[in-house]
Design an enzyme around this catalytic site. Structure first.
Site, mmCIF file in Angstrom:
data_model
loop_
_atom_site.group_PDB
_atom_site.id
_atom_site.type_symbol
_atom_site.label_atom_id
_atom_site.label_comp_id
_atom_site.label_asym_id
_atom_site.label_seq_id
_atom_site.Cartn_x
_atom_site.Cartn_y
_atom_site.Cartn_z
ATOM 1 N N SER A 30 -51.223 39.475 -8.709
ATOM 2 C CA SER A 30 -50.492 38.884 -7.379
ATOM 3 C C SER A 30 -49.425 37.959 -7.538
ATOM 4 O O SER A 30 -49.405 37.010 -8.289
ATOM 5 C CB SER A 30 -51.203 38.227 -6.311
ATOM 6 O OG SER A 30 -52.387 39.228 -5.915
ATOM 7 N N HIS A 61 -48.157 43.276 -4.821
ATOM 8 C CA HIS A 61 -48.091 44.185 -5.630
ATOM 9 C C HIS A 61 -47.089 45.716 -5.582
ATOM 10 O O HIS A 61 -47.372 46.211 -4.659
ATOM 11 C CB HIS A 61 -49.784 44.802 -5.669
ATOM 12 C CG HIS A 61 -50.627 43.873 -6.344
ATOM 13 N ND1 HIS A 61 -51.338 44.022 -7.629
ATOM 14 C CD2 HIS A 61 -51.163 42.653 -5.829
ATOM 15 C CE1 HIS A 61 -52.266 42.928 -7.613
ATOM 16 N NE2 HIS A 61 -52.198 42.241 -6.436
ATOM 17 N N HIS A 83 -57.457 47.573 -6.802
ATOM 18 C CA HIS A 83 -58.695 46.663 -6.562
ATOM 19 C C HIS A 83 -59.830 47.541 -5.846
ATOM 20 O O HIS A 83 -59.608 48.545 -5.087
ATOM 21 C CB HIS A 83 -58.617 45.461 -5.562
ATOM 22 C CG HIS A 83 -57.110 44.827 -6.121
ATOM 23 N ND1 HIS A 83 -56.056 44.975 -5.825
ATOM 24 C CD2 HIS A 83 -57.232 43.627 -6.896
ATOM 25 C CE1 HIS A 83 -55.330 44.185 -6.332
ATOM 26 N NE2 HIS A 83 -55.895 43.231 -7.068
ATOM 27 N N TYR A 85 -61.687 46.500 -3.644
ATOM 28 C CA TYR A 85 -61.580 46.278 -2.101
ATOM 29 C C TYR A 85 -60.735 47.179 -1.291
ATOM 30 O O TYR A 85 -60.711 47.226 -0.294
ATOM 31 C CB TYR A 85 -61.392 44.772 -1.857
ATOM 32 C CG TYR A 85 -60.161 44.141 -2.170
ATOM 33 C CD1 TYR A 85 -59.027 44.647 -1.461
ATOM 34 C CD2 TYR A 85 -59.964 43.497 -3.207
ATOM 35 C CE1 TYR A 85 -57.593 44.095 -1.940
ATOM 36 C CE2 TYR A 85 -58.843 42.875 -3.564
ATOM 37 C CZ TYR A 85 -57.660 43.204 -2.883
ATOM 38 O OH TYR A 85 -56.336 42.491 -3.204
ATOM 39 N N GLU A 86 -59.671 47.678 -1.830
ATOM 40 C CA GLU A 86 -58.927 48.782 -1.183
ATOM 41 C C GLU A 86 -59.420 49.944 -1.118
ATOM 42 O O GLU A 86 -59.154 51.055 -0.476
ATOM 43 C CB GLU A 86 -57.672 48.910 -2.212
ATOM 44 C CG GLU A 86 -56.739 47.807 -2.336
ATOM 45 C CD GLU A 86 -55.678 47.853 -3.317
ATOM 46 O OE1 GLU A 86 -54.547 48.457 -2.815
ATOM 47 O OE2 GLU A 86 -55.571 47.653 -4.368
ATOM 48 N N ALA A 113 -54.221 36.194 -10.210
ATOM 49 C CA ALA A 113 -54.033 34.981 -9.601
ATOM 50 C C ALA A 113 -55.541 34.608 -9.162
ATOM 51 O O ALA A 113 -56.299 35.632 -8.658
ATOM 52 C CB ALA A 113 -53.292 35.043 -8.292
ATOM 53 N N MET A 211 -60.541 38.927 -7.956
ATOM 54 C CA MET A 211 -61.153 40.279 -7.273
ATOM 55 C C MET A 211 -60.497 41.308 -8.165
ATOM 56 O O MET A 211 -60.523 42.386 -7.621
ATOM 57 C CB MET A 211 -60.720 40.248 -5.916
ATOM 58 C CG MET A 211 -61.141 39.435 -5.014
ATOM 59 S SD MET A 211 -60.463 39.189 -3.137
ATOM 60 C CE MET A 211 -60.955 37.700 -2.683
ATOM 61 N N SER A 212 -60.279 40.907 -9.363
ATOM 62 C CA SER A 212 -59.717 42.028 -10.148
ATOM 63 C C SER A 212 -59.946 42.176 -11.857
ATOM 64 O O SER A 212 -61.131 41.502 -12.042
ATOM 65 C CB SER A 212 -58.178 41.941 -10.194
ATOM 66 O OG SER A 212 -57.684 40.789 -10.858
ATOM 67 N N ASN A 235 -54.963 28.628 -6.351
ATOM 68 C CA ASN A 235 -55.874 27.707 -5.457
ATOM 69 C C ASN A 235 -56.978 27.106 -5.784
ATOM 70 O O ASN A 235 -57.469 27.805 -6.756
ATOM 71 C CB ASN A 235 -55.740 28.652 -3.877
ATOM 72 C CG ASN A 235 -56.878 29.721 -4.163
ATOM 73 O OD1 ASN A 235 -56.223 30.862 -4.522
ATOM 74 N ND2 ASN A 235 -58.021 29.710 -3.811
ATOM 75 N N HIS A 247 -53.818 34.285 1.281
ATOM 76 C CA HIS A 247 -53.089 35.000 0.368
ATOM 77 C C HIS A 247 -51.614 34.458 0.355
ATOM 78 O O HIS A 247 -50.989 34.356 -0.883
ATOM 79 C CB HIS A 247 -53.103 36.417 0.705
ATOM 80 C CG HIS A 247 -52.439 37.299 -0.621
ATOM 81 N ND1 HIS A 247 -52.964 37.449 -1.668
ATOM 82 C CD2 HIS A 247 -51.261 38.024 -0.489
ATOM 83 C CE1 HIS A 247 -52.235 38.212 -2.435
ATOM 84 N NE2 HIS A 247 -51.379 38.504 -1.700
#
Length: 272
Positions: A30, A61, A83, A85-86, A113, A211-212, A235, A247
């Site tokens: 990201s 992305h 990902h 989650y997609e 990130a 998450m990746s 963060n 995000h």
């Protein structure tokens, strides 16, 4: 169609679009895809045109493959990744790494990130990934194994190359800053973790969470590629600071850290 046939088709298409043989692959997370803008004489291929490639749906992305030269090295850069989650399977998420290997790439650099779990970290830190926790409970190697692609039970004791980690630290030192080094926890998402989950991750030894990255690294090691990974601490994770996560915050932080990140990666590519 077999997995090897899909890999062959995708690689053949890419070869037909380029006139060089990349040796280094980069997967940019990201807000970090700007590195691709530094490629000399770039050839840009939209993911949607590559046979069997998924399409990235996440802000930050771009969804483009960029091939060209950086620091006299021939590179292939993924501006944006995929990902779970997609809605993609772990095998689909990591498919581009298979294609990189087929194209002759032997070194893979992955960036993401991530949320800071280690309370000594600060937003904007760059962390070399030393190891990971696969808490997605998915593995892209589940199913029949093709011995031409790799062994049934690949060793993950050095998933992230010790040699390349040292190189990264040496390059950072030459640029007058230091890198963090820690463990990345990969979760499914897309919701951010709860404060209780972050406390659990800290007890488990995680320094950053995202998450990746994990499925791509598993496939890279299965394929015998050498891997270097970075997390941009975009963060602090839930419960550390008294503020909600978004995000948008991730994108703002990666924009701030961009000059340092670019200089570091350029230095590493030159040294490879």
């Amino acid at each position: 169609m077999s997995e090897q046939s899909k890999i062959d088709e995708a690689a053949a298409f890419i070869r037909g679009e380029i006139d060089l043989r990349p040796e280094i692959g980069l997967i940019l997370g990201s807000g970090l895809g700007v590195l691709a803008d530094l490629i000399e004489k770039p050839i840009v291929i939209d993911y949607s045109k590559i046979p069997h490639f998924p399409v990235s749906t996440v802000e930050g992305h771009a969804g483009e493959l960029v091939v060209g030269t950086i620091q006299n090295k021939q590179v292939l850069i993924m501006k944006g990744r995929f990902h779970a989650y997609e809605g993609y399977a772990a095998q689909t998420v990591s498919f581009p790494v298979r294609v990189m290997k087929e194209l002759g790439i032997h070194t893979l650099m992955v960036t993401n990130a991530a949320g800071g779990v280690n309370t000594s970290y600060e937003v904007g830190d760059l962390m070399v990934i030393k190891d990971h926790l696969n808490l997605t409970y998915r593995n892209p190697l589940i199913g029949p194994n093709d011995n031409q692609l790799g062994v049934r039970f690949p060793d993950m004791s050095e998933a992230y190359s010790r040699r390349l980690r040292k190189l990264a630290h040496d390059v950072a030192a030459s640029q007058n800053f230091s890198l963090r080094e820690g463990v990345y926890a990969g979760l499914l998402g897309p919701s951010y973790e709860t404060p209780a989950e972050i406390r659990m991750l800290r007890i488990m030894g995680a320094d950053a969470v995202g998450m990746s990255t994990v499925p791509e690294v598993i496939i890279a090691r299965h394929a015998g590629m050498e891997v270097l990974g970075f997390s941009c601490i975009s963060n602090m994770a839930a419960g550390i600071l008294d503020q909600p996560l978004s995000h948008a915050e991730v994108m703002v932080t990666t924009e701030k850290v961009k000059p340092k990140f670019l200089k570091l990666v350029l230095g590493i590519i030159e040294a490879l």
